[in-house]
Design an enzyme around this catalytic site. Structure first.
Site, PDB file in Angstrom:
ATOM      1  N   HIS A  11       0.865  -1.184   0.000  1.00  0.00           N
ATOM      2  CA  HIS A  11       0.000   0.000   0.000  1.00  0.00           C
ATOM      3  C   HIS A  11       0.899   1.232   0.000  1.00  0.00           C
ATOM      4  O   HIS A  11       2.076   1.167   0.344  1.00  0.00           O
ATOM      5  CB  HIS A  11      -0.964   0.026   1.185  1.00  0.00           C
ATOM      6  N   HIS A 131      12.694  -4.540   5.038  1.00  0.00           N
ATOM      7  CA  HIS A 131      11.641  -3.554   5.277  1.00  0.00           C
ATOM      8  C   HIS A 131      11.999  -2.611   6.429  1.00  0.00           C
ATOM      9  O   HIS A 131      11.957  -1.380   6.284  1.00  0.00           O
ATOM     10  CB  HIS A 131      10.331  -4.304   5.583  1.00  0.00           C
ATOM     11  N   HIS A 135      12.924   1.454   6.634  1.00  0.00           N
ATOM     12  CA  HIS A 135      12.301   2.414   7.545  1.00  0.00           C
ATOM     13  C   HIS A 135      13.361   3.131   8.381  1.00  0.00           C
ATOM     14  O   HIS A 135      13.338   4.371   8.525  1.00  0.00           O
ATOM     15  CB  HIS A 135      11.321   1.694   8.480  1.00  0.00           C
ATOM     16  N   GLY A 309       4.664   2.901  10.549  1.00  0.00           N
ATOM     17  CA  GLY A 309       3.324   3.467  10.646  1.00  0.00           C
ATOM     18  C   GLY A 309       2.940   3.944  12.024  1.00  0.00           C
ATOM     19  O   GLY A 309       2.215   4.938  12.167  1.00  0.00           O
ATOM     20  N   ARG A 461     -13.477  14.570  13.591  1.00  0.00           N
ATOM     21  CA  ARG A 461     -12.061  14.577  13.236  1.00  0.00           C
ATOM     22  C   ARG A 461     -11.452  15.967  13.414  1.00  0.00           C
ATOM     23  O   ARG A 461     -11.972  16.969  12.931  1.00  0.00           O
ATOM     24  CB  ARG A 461     -11.879  14.049  11.814  1.00  0.00           C
ATOM     25  N   ASN A 560      -5.085  24.142   9.237  1.00  0.00           N
ATOM     26  CA  ASN A 560      -4.491  23.501   8.059  1.00  0.00           C
ATOM     27  C   ASN A 560      -4.996  22.069   7.956  1.00  0.00           C
ATOM     28  O   ASN A 560      -4.794  21.260   8.858  1.00  0.00           O
ATOM     29  CB  ASN A 560      -2.965  23.496   8.173  1.00  0.00           C
ATOM     30  N   SER A 562      -5.616  18.834   4.771  1.00  0.00           N
ATOM     31  CA  SER A 562      -5.163  18.472   3.432  1.00  0.00           C
ATOM     32  C   SER A 562      -6.182  18.900   2.372  1.00  0.00           C
ATOM     33  O   SER A 562      -7.390  18.897   2.607  1.00  0.00           O
ATOM     34  CB  SER A 562      -4.914  16.966   3.344  1.00  0.00           C
TER      35      SER A 562
END
Length: 616
Positions: A11, A131, A135, A309, A461, A560, A562
Site C-alpha cells: 500500500h 523492510h 524504515h 506506521g 475529526r 491547516n 489536506s
C-alpha cells in the site's frame, strides 16, 4: 551517483531519488493515479522523480526496493503452516496472488523497469533492502543527527514488527527486533477494524476519536491481549485475533471480550467505540513510552529517530517528547510504507555503495534535516498554472505576490475556507502548506464547517494548527520544531476557556461544539493540538501568509487540513485543485498568484464531489 528508491505492491506505493546523496524528489503514486493508497507499481511517481532531476532513465545507477519479497513470502507460508489446518480457505485464495506478487516480485519489478531501461544491468543493479532497514534508513540518514537510536514500529515487514537500530555517521546497524505475529501496529489495526474503520487507512481516525472516550478497556487489553514487559517488549495473545490466517483482524472471542460484534462502516459511533479508541490509544502510548525509556537506557543515545506506521501516532510522539528521556526527537514525515522508498535509496547509497554522509543543518537552525520540509513533489511555474486553469474553464485574477498574500490573509480573517496550492507538493500523508485547505482557527464553527461542508467527513475529526515557529510556545505547551505535524501538545493554559458545569457534563461527540480556547477550530476536546511549526526557510509563501494573518488578527495560527475531500488523494495538479474547489464548498482558491472566487465561476462546472470517491 543516482539511486532510485521504490516502495510498492502493498500500500502507499512511492518513488524517491537521491543524486550524490541529496534527496531531490519523492512522491506517492496515489497523487498521480488519483487512487487513495495506490499499491500499484509507481510508474508515474518514478517518471516524475527522474524528470524533475533532469535525467533520463539510463542515467540511474541503482534501483533499490524497500523490502525483500522472498522473505515476506517465507513468512506468509510459514505462518499458514504453523496454524494449519486453520485458514485453509484464505490460504487457497491467497496462493495465486502470493506467487505473482511476492515470490515472483523481482521478475515483476525487472519487467516493469525494462520498459524504460531495456539495457539496464538488472542482475547487479537492482537492490533489495529489508523492510525495517528501509524504515530505519529513512529516519536516520535525513535526520540532523550524527548519532541516534532509531526505533521502527509498524504492522509487519518481512518478519520484524518493532526494531531498534543505531545510526552513526554513514553507518546504520540493526540491534534487536520483535517478530510477527507480535505487532503493536497490528494490535492498533485490530481495534481500527473493530471500531468500523479501514485497516491501513483509518488508524488516525481511532487516534482522533480517542479523546471523546474513557480508557475503561485498558486493563482488559493488558490483561487479556498483551503481555507487556517493563522494557516495552511484548507478546500478543493470538487466541483473540484472526490476522494470521483469516480474512479479518479479530474473532468471536475478541467480540465476546468487548461486548459485541465489530461496528459496521458508517454506522453511528457509540460510546463503546470512543472508549475502545481511548483504551487502545492509552495502551499504545504505554508501549511506546516503555520502549523509548529502555532504548535510552540501553544505548545511551541522546537523539531518537522514529519511523514505521506507528510513528504517525503524533499523540504518542508528543508524550515521548515531553518525557524528555531524549534531548531531541526526529520523525520521518513519510513514516509509513511510502517513506520506505526514501529509506531504500539511502540504505543503498550509504550501505551498499559505502558513500559518506553529510549531515544537513544543525540543531539550532530552522532547517534541521535533509527532507527540505518534505516539499519534494511536483511544482508548477506561474505561466503553466494560468494555462492549465484557463483550459479547465476557471475564472481567476492574477495578482502580484504581495497582493496574493494580502487577499488570502483577508479571506481567512473573514472566515472563508481557502484552498491553498503553492510550490512543491508534500511527500507523506500530511499537507504542510503546499496543498492545503486553510481556515481561521478563532472561529467556533470552523471545525464543523470544514468537516461536513468541505471535507465531507466525520464531524469528530480534528484539524491541525500551522503556527509560526517563533510563536509556538506562546500558544502551545511546546518549544521545539514540529515541521511535519507529527507532535501533539496542549494549548497553553492562558489561551484555554473554562467549560461550564453543563458543558462538562456532556458525553462523547456532544462535546464537539464546545469552544475550548481562543483557537477552538484547532483545539481538540482534551485541549490538545497536532502542531505544525512553519519556517520561512522551507516554505516562505506559507510563512508570509500566516504572518499577514497575524498582522490582521493578532493570531499567528491558521487551520491547516489536506487539500482533498474524504477518500480523495491530496491534490497534485492545478486541475486537481480546481476540480476539488468546484466540487466542494471551498470559497476561495489560490493557486500560485491566481486567486479564484467561487461566486465568479461558471456554475455549469460545479461538480457533485461528495460521492465521487470511495470512502476511506
Amino acid at each position: 551517483m543516482r539511486i532510485l528508491g521504490i516502495s510498492a505492491l502493498y500500500h502507499d506505493s512511492a518513488a524517491a531519488l537521491l543524486v550524490d546523496g541529496k534527496l531531490v524528489a519523492a512522491a506517492q503514486e496515489e497523487r498521480f493515479s488519483r487512487k487513495k493508497h495506490d499499491a500499484g507499481f509507481p510508474q508515474q511517481a518514478i517518471d516524475f522523480c527522474v524528470r524533475h532531476a533532469g535525467l533520463a532513465f539510463k542515467d540511474i545507477d541503482y534501483v533499490a526496493f524497500y523490502d525483500k519479497p522472498f522473505l515476506k513470502f517465507e513468512r506468509l507460508l510459514e505462518t499458514y503452516l504453523a496454524f494449519a489446518p486453520r485458514g485453509f480457505t484464505s490460504f487457497r485464495m491467497a496462493i495465486p496472488v502470493w506467487l505473482k506478487e511476492k515470490l515472483l516480485q523481482k521478475t515483476l519489478l525487472r519487467d516493469e523497469m525494462k520498459r524504460w531501461i531495456p539495457d539496464f544491468d538488472w542482475h547487479n543493479k537492482l537492490l533489495f533492502g529489508e523492510h525495517h532497514q528501509s524504515h530505519a534508513a529513512s529516519a536516520f540518514f535525513p535526520s540532523p543527527f550524527e548519532r541516534a537510536a532509531v526505533l521502527t514500529m509498524d504492522g509487519v515487514g518481512e518478519w520484524a514488527t518493532t526494531s531498534l537500530a543505531m545510526g552513526e555517521g554513514s553507518e546504520l546497524q540493526m540491534v534487536r527486533e520483535i517478530h510477527f505475529p507480535h505487532s503493536l501496529g497490528l494490535l492498533y489495526s485490530a481495534f481500527t477494524y473493530y471500531t468500523g474503520f479501514k485497516v491501513n487507512s483509518g488508524e488516525y481516525k481511532v487516534m482522533g476519536l480517542a479523546p471523546y472516550g474513557e480508557p475503561r478497556f485498558k486493563s482488559t487489553i493488558l490483561d487479556k491481549l498483551v503481555d507487556l514487559k517493563d522494557d516495552g517488549s511484548f507478546r500478543l495473545n493470538l487466541e483473540y485475533f484472526d490476522y494470521c490466517t483469516g480474512l479479518r483482524m479479530t474473532n468471536e472471542k475478541f467480540d465476546a471480550l468487548f461486548g459485541g460484534k465489530p461496528r459496521k462502516a458508517e454506522e453511528r459511533l457509540t460510546q463503546r467505540e470512543m472508549d475502545l479508541a481511548a483504551s487502545i490509544q492509552a495502551v499504545t502510548e504505554e508501549v511506546v513510552l516503555r520502549l523509548t525509556r529502555s532504548v535510552a537506557q540501553q544505548t545511551g543515545a541522546r537523539n531518537l529517530c522514529l519511523a514505521g506506521g506507528v510513528a504517525l501516532n503524533c499523540v504518542a510522539n508528543g508524550k515521548v517528547l515531553r518525557e524528555k528521556v531524549f534531548d531531541n526527537i526526529w520523525v520521518q514525515p513519510a513514516a509509513g510504507d511510502a517513506g520506505g522508498a526514501v529509506g531504500a535509496a539511502y540504505a543503498a547509497y550509504h550501505g551498499f555503495c559505502r558513500q559518506p554522509r553529510r549531515v544537513n543543518g544543525h540543531l539550532n537552525a530552522p532547517q534541521i534535516d535533509s527532507m527540505d520540509g518534505s516539499y519534494l513533489g511536483p511544482e508548477y511555474a506561474q505561466p503553466d498554472i494560468e494555462a492549465r486553469l484557463q483550459t479547465a474553464g476557471a475564472r481567476f485574477e492574477t495578482l502580484p505576490y504581495d497582493g496574493m498574500i494580502e487577499t488570502t490573509a483577508q479571506a481567512l480573517a473573514d472566515e472563508k475556507a481557502v484552498g491553498w496550492f503553492q510550490g512543491r507538493m508534500e511527500f507523506g500523508p500530511r499537507a504542510l502548506g503546499g496543498r492545503s485547505i486553510l481556515g481561521d482557527p478563532r472561529s467556533p464553527s470552523m471545525q464543523k464547517t470544514l468537516n461536513l461542508k468541505v471535507k465531507y467527513r466525520e464531524s469528530f475529526r480534528p484539524f491541525a494548527p500551522s503556527v509560526l515557529r517563533e510563536d509556538v510556545s506562546d500558544w502551545f505547551d511546546i518549544d521545539a520544531d514540529s515541521p511535519y505535524m507529527l507532535m501533539v501538545a496542549p494549548v497553553v493554559e492562558r489561551r484555554r476557556r473554562t467549560m461550564t458545569a453543563d458543558e462538562q457534563a456532556l458525553f462523547g461527540i456532544d462535546k464537539l461544539n464546545v469552544p475550548r480556547s481562543d483557537i477552538p477550530a484547532v483545539t481538540h476536546v482534551d485541549y490538545s493540538a497536532r502542531i505544525q511549526t512553519v519556517h520561512r526557510q522551507t516554505n516562505p509563501a506559507y510563512y508570509d501568509l500566516i504572518s499577514a494573518f497575524k498582522a490582521k488578527t493578532g493570531c499567528p495560527v491558521v487551520v491547516n487540513t489536506s487539500f482533498n475531500v474524504r477518500g480523495e488523494p491530496i491534490v497534485c495538479t492545478p486541475e486537481d485543485a480546481f476540480r476539488c474547489f468546484m466540487g466542494s464548498e471551498i470559497e476561495v482558491l489560490v493557486v500560485g498568484n491566481c486567486v479564484l472566487l467561487k461566486e465568479a465561476q461558471n456554475p455549469s462546472l460545479k461538480r457533485d464531489y461528495k460521492g465521487a470517491f470511495e470512502l476511506d
